[in-house]
Every structure is written in structure tokens, then in C-alpha cells.
Design an enzyme around this catalytic site. Structure first.
Site, PDB file in Angstrom:
ATOM      1  N   LYS A   1     -11.972  -7.613  -2.142  1.00  0.00           N
ATOM      2  CA  LYS A   1     -13.027  -6.605  -2.090  1.00  0.00           C
ATOM      3  C   LYS A   1     -12.610  -5.342  -2.826  1.00  0.00           C
ATOM      4  CE  LYS A   1     -14.353  -7.694   2.676  1.00  0.00           C
ATOM      5  NZ  LYS A   1     -14.015  -7.305   4.065  1.00  0.00           N
TER       6      LYS A   1
ATOM      7  N   LYS B   1       0.804  -1.220   0.000  1.00  0.00           N
ATOM      8  CA  LYS B   1       0.000   0.000   0.000  1.00  0.00           C
ATOM      9  C   LYS B   1       0.836   1.269   0.000  1.00  0.00           C
ATOM     10  CE  LYS B   1      -4.340  -1.818   1.504  1.00  0.00           C
ATOM     11  NZ  LYS B   1      -5.394  -1.933   2.486  1.00  0.00           N
TER      12      LYS B   1
ATOM     13  N   LYS C   1      -5.287 -12.583  -5.705  1.00  0.00           N
ATOM     14  CA  LYS C   1      -6.342 -13.160  -4.871  1.00  0.00           C
ATOM     15  C   LYS C   1      -7.653 -12.391  -5.065  1.00  0.00           C
ATOM     16  CE  LYS C   1      -6.115 -10.767  -0.504  1.00  0.00           C
ATOM     17  NZ  LYS C   1      -6.396 -10.794   0.892  1.00  0.00           N
TER      18      LYS C   1
END
Ligand code: AMP
Ligand code: TRP
Length: 348
Positions: A213, A129, A210
């Protein structure tokens, strides 16, 4: 299993638990997908009878990325409804919203004084991030410390999570050990509980990533709220590998292997049996059947979800009761922490 630690409990723990305690957290960020369900939630539901369970909706963690304050509470409620619909039973498990129990933030600060900037910077989540982002929030750096607090407050022995969380649980263990060595036995050192099957469900659009969301492409995931037609369309459009053979081979056929894993987890049919069943049949028929298996499995969950959505006051009440039960455990633990760390006033 950390049986001994749980049975005896460290000094200052509440009355020893009869069964080992498991705790897990999940962020109220966006729709829950079948990766969350197969990798985490379904295992929580299945293990409820075996353990003393605590499930936490981690809204403080969800604040570490930009969000809209006007809908965070609605997302807490939605996630609670999904967990209840999936089978979390408030009679057997504590379900609550993290920010309702203030001890989480208090313990996070204290644990943060034991963590090093170096180890926090080494977390994969932080590295991903912060890559190329000068303005990455310190909340992302501190995220795993708050997660450690979630776990250690409750003497949780086992943490049932997906593979992606392993590093955070290892940090939690390190912080617990460091705290115990510095201030005296206070925390149970938890173990990650990662199930082999379902630990990593991949994106339907890119089997090297993966299912997530936060993927901008909704076709990459199937959400628990997706209608049967949406589920059928997403499976039909899921990427496949070259060739036409339905065979499990993660290296050569990552996309079909992911679909086979999903089929297996929803149907309980062993993968070799599925390979036999679809030998010579091609991807089309396999995908059609897979879509129906998912639709069928999710139908009762979706029906309960509709009922709970129509009764939001019931869900709020369950969360209030859960927070009260969690608070009692957390407050006792924090009393011990304040005591051994020397915070506050002397007793005269
Ligand atoms: P999150 O969506 O990151 O809040 O994750 C909630 C839980 O679902 C955690 O236990 C994760 O490890 C698990 N999880 C998330 N994505 C996946 C995935 N694609 N496959 C398996 N488990 C997952
Ligand atoms: N970081 C976890 C995730 O993204 C969520 C989480 C927060 C958690 N606190 C936790 C998981 C405590 C297990 C235990 O999935």
C-alpha cells in the site's frame, strides 16, 4: 492447530468456543490491493464457516505513521466496506474497529512491561522503518506489542496472515508464554496460519519487492477499487523478464512467476497447466488474458462495494455491533489480567 487450548480455554476465559478462534487485523492505510486480497482477506472469507472469526481494523496501528486525522474515520469505513464486499459476513464473523475497544491499549501497556527493547528493535519492520531515521516514533517500536494485545485478548488460536507478519506472531507467542509463566495461565498461545500460495504477491513494477500500500508508484499494485481499464493498463505495463517464455521460475523469471501466481490464484488453474497453455505464445497474450481474469473476479466485489458505499449507515451499524461483541470478550479477559497482575484495589 491449537485445538486443545481452544477447547478447554485457559482459566478466566469465557465459555469454551465450539470452534477454534481465528483473528486477524488489517490497517486502514490506503487502498486494499490484490496482495492483501490473495494473501489474507480471501483466506479469511473462505474459512469463515470453519472457525469462530474476529477481524479487526487496526486504526491505532495506522497512527504509527504520519496521517491526516480528518480522514482516518473515512478510511476505517472504507476498509470495512471492502472487507464486507469481499465476503466477510457479519452473521458469522465479528468485524470491528480496534480503537472502539479500549482493552487493546490497556493490554498493550501491560504486555509492554514484559517485552524487551532488544527484541522489539530486532523486528524487521522496526529495522526498516528506523533505518537512518533518528526521529523514528516509539509507536513503531511498540507496534508489535499492540498487535500481540489484539490477538491475546480474544484467545485466538490461529492468525491467518501473509508471510510478512510471521515475526510479529512469534513475538506474540513469546509474550503470551512469558505472561503465563509470570502470572499464571491466562493466554492461549497462538499459531500463525500462513498459506503457501499468495503469501507474498510482489510489486508489478519490481518483483523483488512485495506489493505494498505504501509504494509511491500506484502502477506497482492493483487495488480492489481499480476500474477494468486501469487493471488492464497496469497488467500491460507490468515489468516482465528477459526472454519470451511463460514459465514459473522465481530465480530466473521473478516477474513472470509473480504474474503466473496471480493468474493461478484468481483462476484456480494450476501453474503447470498455465505454462502449457501459453507455451510459444509470448507475454502479450498471457497478460491480456490475465487482466481479464482479474477484472472478472473483482467485478462482483466491486459491485457490492458500490452498494455498500451508498449505504454507509449500514456499515457503521455492523461495526458498532461488532465492537459490542468484541468488547464483551475483551472485557472478560482484562478482568482476569487485572486480577492476576494485581492491578487496582483489593477486594475487602
Ligand atoms: P497490511 O497491508 O500491511 O495492513 O496487510 C494486511 C494483510 O495483507 C496482512 O495479513 C499481510 O500479511 C497481507 N499482505 C500485505 N501485503 C501482501 C502481499 N504483497 N502479498 C501477500 N499478502 C500481503
Ligand atoms: N501488523 C498487521 C499488518 O500490518 C496488522 C495487524 C494488527 C494484525 N493487529 C493484528 C494482524 C493482529 C494479525 C493479528 O498486516
Amino acid at each position: 492447530m491449537n485445538d486443545v487450548a481452544t477447547r478447554t480455554g485457559p482459566a478466566g476465559a469465557e465459555a469454551p468456543a465450539r470452534r477454534p478462534r481465528v483473528l486477524s487485523g488489517i490497517q486502514p492505510t490506503g487502498g486494499i490491493h490484490i496482495g492483501n486480497y490473495l494473501g489474507a482477506i480471501r483466506n479469511w472469507v473462505r474459512q469463515q464457516d470453519q472457525y469462530d472469526n474476529i477481524f479487526c481494523i487496526v486504526d491505532l496501528h495506522a497512527m504509527t505513521v504520519p496521517y491526516d486525522p480528518a480522514d482516518l474515520r473515512a478510511r476505517n469505513l472504507e476498509l470495512a466496506s471492502v472487507l464486507l464486499a469481499a465476503g466477510i459476513d457479519p452473521a458469522r464473523s465479528i468485524l470491528f474497529v480496534q480503537s472502539e475497544v479500549h482493552e487493546h491499549t490497556e493490554l498493550a501497556w501491560i504486555l509492554g512491561t514484559l517485552a524487551t527493547v532488544g527484541e522489539l528493535r530486532r523486528m524487521t519492520q522496526f529495522k526498516e522503518k528506523s533505518k537512518g531515521n533518528e526521529r523514528v516514533g516509539a509507536g513503531i517500536l511498540f507496534y508489535p506489542v499492540l498487535q500481540a494485545a489484539d490477538i491475546l485478548l480474544y484467545d485466538a488460536a490461529q492468525i491467518p496472515v501473509g508471510e510478512d507478519q510471521k515475526q510479529h506472531i512469534e513475538l506474540t507467542r513469546d509474550l503470551a508464554i512469558r505472561f503465563n509463566n509470570t502470572f499464571g495461565e491466562t493466554f492461549v498461545v497462538p499459531e500463525p496460519d500462513i498459506k503457501e500460495a499468495g503469501a507474498r504477491i510482489m510489486s508489478l513494477q519490481d518483483p523483488t519487492k512485495k506489493m505494498s500500500k505504501s509504494d509511491p508508484d500506484p502502477a506497482s499494485r492493483i487495488e480492489l477499487r481499480d476500474s477494468p481499464d486501469v487493471i488492464r493498463r497496469k497488467i500491460r505495463r507490468a515489468v516482465t523478464d528477459s526472454g519470451a517464455e511463460v514459465r514459473y521460475d522465481e530465480a530466473e523469471k521473478p516477474a513472470i512467476s509473480n504474474l503466473l501466481a496471480i493468474y493461478h490464484l484468481f483462476s484456480d488453474i494450476p501453474i503447470p497447466e498455465l505454462e502449457r497453455r501459453y507455451a510459444g505464445k509470448g507475454y502479450g497474450e498471457f497478460k491480456r488474458d490475465l487482466a481479464e481474469v482479474i477484472v472478472e473476479h473483482l467485478a462482483p466485489i466491486q459491485q457490492r462495494l458500490d452498494e455498500l458505499t451508498a449505504q454507509p449507515a449500514d456499515v457503521v451499524r455492523i461495526l458498532q455491533e461488532g465492537a459490542a461483541r468484541a468488547r464483551a470478550i475483551a472485557a472478560a479477559k482484562m478482568e482476569r489480567v487485572r486480577d492476576v497482575t494485581g492491578l487496582g484495589l483489593p477486594t475487602l
